[in-house]
Design a protein around this motif. Sequence first.
Motif, PDB file in Angstrom:
ATOM      1  N   ARG A 196      73.271  59.407  24.033  1.00 20.63           N
ATOM      2  CA  ARG A 196      73.657  58.468  25.080  1.00 20.63           C
ATOM      3  C   ARG A 196      74.078  57.151  24.443  1.00 20.63           C
ATOM      4  O   ARG A 196      73.556  56.753  23.400  1.00 20.63           O
ATOM      5  CB  ARG A 196      72.506  58.252  26.057  1.00 20.63           C
ATOM      6  N   GLN A 197      75.026  56.483  25.065  1.00 22.85           N
ATOM      7  CA  GLN A 197      75.505  55.226  24.520  1.00 22.85           C
ATOM      8  C   GLN A 197      74.558  54.071  24.837  1.00 22.85           C
ATOM      9  O   GLN A 197      74.498  53.090  24.093  1.00 22.85           O
ATOM     10  CB  GLN A 197      76.899  54.932  25.083  1.00 22.85           C
TER      11      GLN A 197
ATOM     12  N   GLU B 163      82.592  56.821  21.518  1.00 24.27           N
ATOM     13  CA  GLU B 163      81.212  56.950  21.978  1.00 24.27           C
ATOM     14  C   GLU B 163      80.234  56.494  20.907  1.00 24.27           C
ATOM     15  O   GLU B 163      79.256  55.790  21.186  1.00 24.27           O
ATOM     16  CB  GLU B 163      80.956  58.407  22.361  1.00 24.27           C
TER      17      GLU B 163
ATOM     18  N   GLU C 173      80.370  52.629  20.508  1.00 19.99           N
ATOM     19  CA  GLU C 173      79.695  51.947  21.611  1.00 19.99           C
ATOM     20  C   GLU C 173      78.181  51.974  21.406  1.00 19.99           C
ATOM     21  O   GLU C 173      77.480  50.980  21.642  1.00 19.99           O
ATOM     22  CB  GLU C 173      80.068  52.605  22.935  1.00 19.99           C
ATOM     23  N   GLU C 174      77.666  53.104  20.934  1.00 17.67           N
ATOM     24  CA  GLU C 174      76.227  53.207  20.669  1.00 17.67           C
ATOM     25  C   GLU C 174      75.816  52.282  19.537  1.00 17.67           C
ATOM     26  O   GLU C 174      74.783  51.593  19.613  1.00 17.67           O
ATOM     27  CB  GLU C 174      75.870  54.656  20.333  1.00 17.67           C
TER      28      GLU C 174
ATOM     29  N   GLN D 122      75.711  48.669  20.665  1.00 13.35           N
ATOM     30  CA  GLN D 122      74.526  48.364  21.459  1.00 13.35           C
ATOM     31  C   GLN D 122      73.294  48.235  20.569  1.00 13.35           C
ATOM     32  O   GLN D 122      72.455  47.354  20.769  1.00 13.35           O
ATOM     33  CB  GLN D 122      74.289  49.432  22.521  1.00 13.35           C
TER      34      GLN D 122
END
Length: 478
Positions: free
Chosen positions: A148-149, A192, A195-196, A199
């Motif tokens: 999950r991102q 993806e 982006e992870e 974060q």
Amino acid sequence: MGKRFYIETVGCQMNELDSELVVAALQEAGYEQVFQRQQADIILFNTCSVRQHAEDKIYSALGRLKHLKEQKPGKVIGVLGCMAQKDQELILKRAPHVDLVVGPGQVARLPELLESLARRTGPIMEVSLDRRGQARQKVQASFLNPDRQDRPIVRPVKHQAFVRVMFGCDKFCTYCIVPKVRGPEQSRSPQEILEEVRQLADQGCVEITLLGQTVNSYRWEEPGCTVRLADLLEKVHEVSGIRRIRFVTNYPRDMSRELLEAVRDLPKVCPYLHVPAQSGSNAVLKRMKRGYTVEQYYEMLASIREIVPHAAVTSDFIVGFCGETEEDFEQTVRLVETARFKNSFIFKYSPRPGTKAYELFPDDVPDEVKRRRNNELLAIQNRISLEENQRFIGQTVEVLVEGPSKLAERQSGKTSSSIQLTGRTVCDRIAVFEGPVDLAGQFVKVTIKEVSPVTLFGELSLVKQDVQADRLGAPISA
């Protein structure tokens, strides 16, 4: 059903990451994590099937829980991960008190499965499709991506994180169960992944490890171009806040010149390469279906030494594989002595039901011979590791502090402003030193005073930190 859960993880970094994602999903669904089995309403084991010892450990733990389940029938016991995918109904046969059997391709559904369990009687088994006799696309779709991102901070160390860039495996080495339990090889999109990583950087993470069963096989097709691991490293390198990038595990045949040049040219990428050889004998490599010869492995090592001469290289070896002779073993010894790996992970061959080796070859090397070869190769590697580490005595190296050492954790009742800390150098060497308790997550300079085959022992240095100069100018790389 109560909401307190306990999870125990056995196996590799993939399993550690899966467990982090399970914890995050359960906490978001209103469950509370506890850290002792007796406190939990739900007891989960995230399992490994690579070696028999890992499975035996889980079955033993399940056996000990039988009486607890009889005393408290409301307790939920779950087996997750690779052993669940491999053994399936066998788990329920050997441990009928188990309530959940969930393969690695289904762990993302765990909150949903727990809610279903509360509304029915009898165990639930959710596993992905078997690869044999099924269309690849159908099998691939049955292995759900748990990544999950939006990564909540549930990992044990805030400043370090695993990021999966691909999962599954298509190499089909004859001894290995991973393609069966982890499914077909699938790469995640660069967008993806980035982006992870962004974060994670926003959360204070400074070091990431890109994970893949064969991470340097990473491949993502985009209109007009193909993104390989070297390209991905360039993209991740641009993420502000990330200061170190690692990647494991590498497949020898896919160690491209472009990847090595990326390791050389991108300052954030750690010059640490884990490239399992498994054997130094061509005859054994052929039976293993490794897809390369020992000569090609030597050529790969030569490329590493040419392009990234300061890189630390580590490896894996299996001793006592089917048909391994003393001459085969001596060729493996020769490879270890020639390559001078930073360290090697050495294992006795363990037959795995469901693999080609289990079907095709007798396990004909006696266990006492396996033990002797394991001990001999380990002694040789330890000697080499000690000799390599002795070069660091008197050197000052940069260390990312991970936290208290195991010794300090055992002495946690003592009050002191300074404790024994542990951290890792850029080349993944473990360093132990005394320091303030609040240094976790920081980069510090440590002057090395003593060494063992696996550890550098030192003291904090007052040398001014300069990451770029330390990486490019040091006479040897830590």
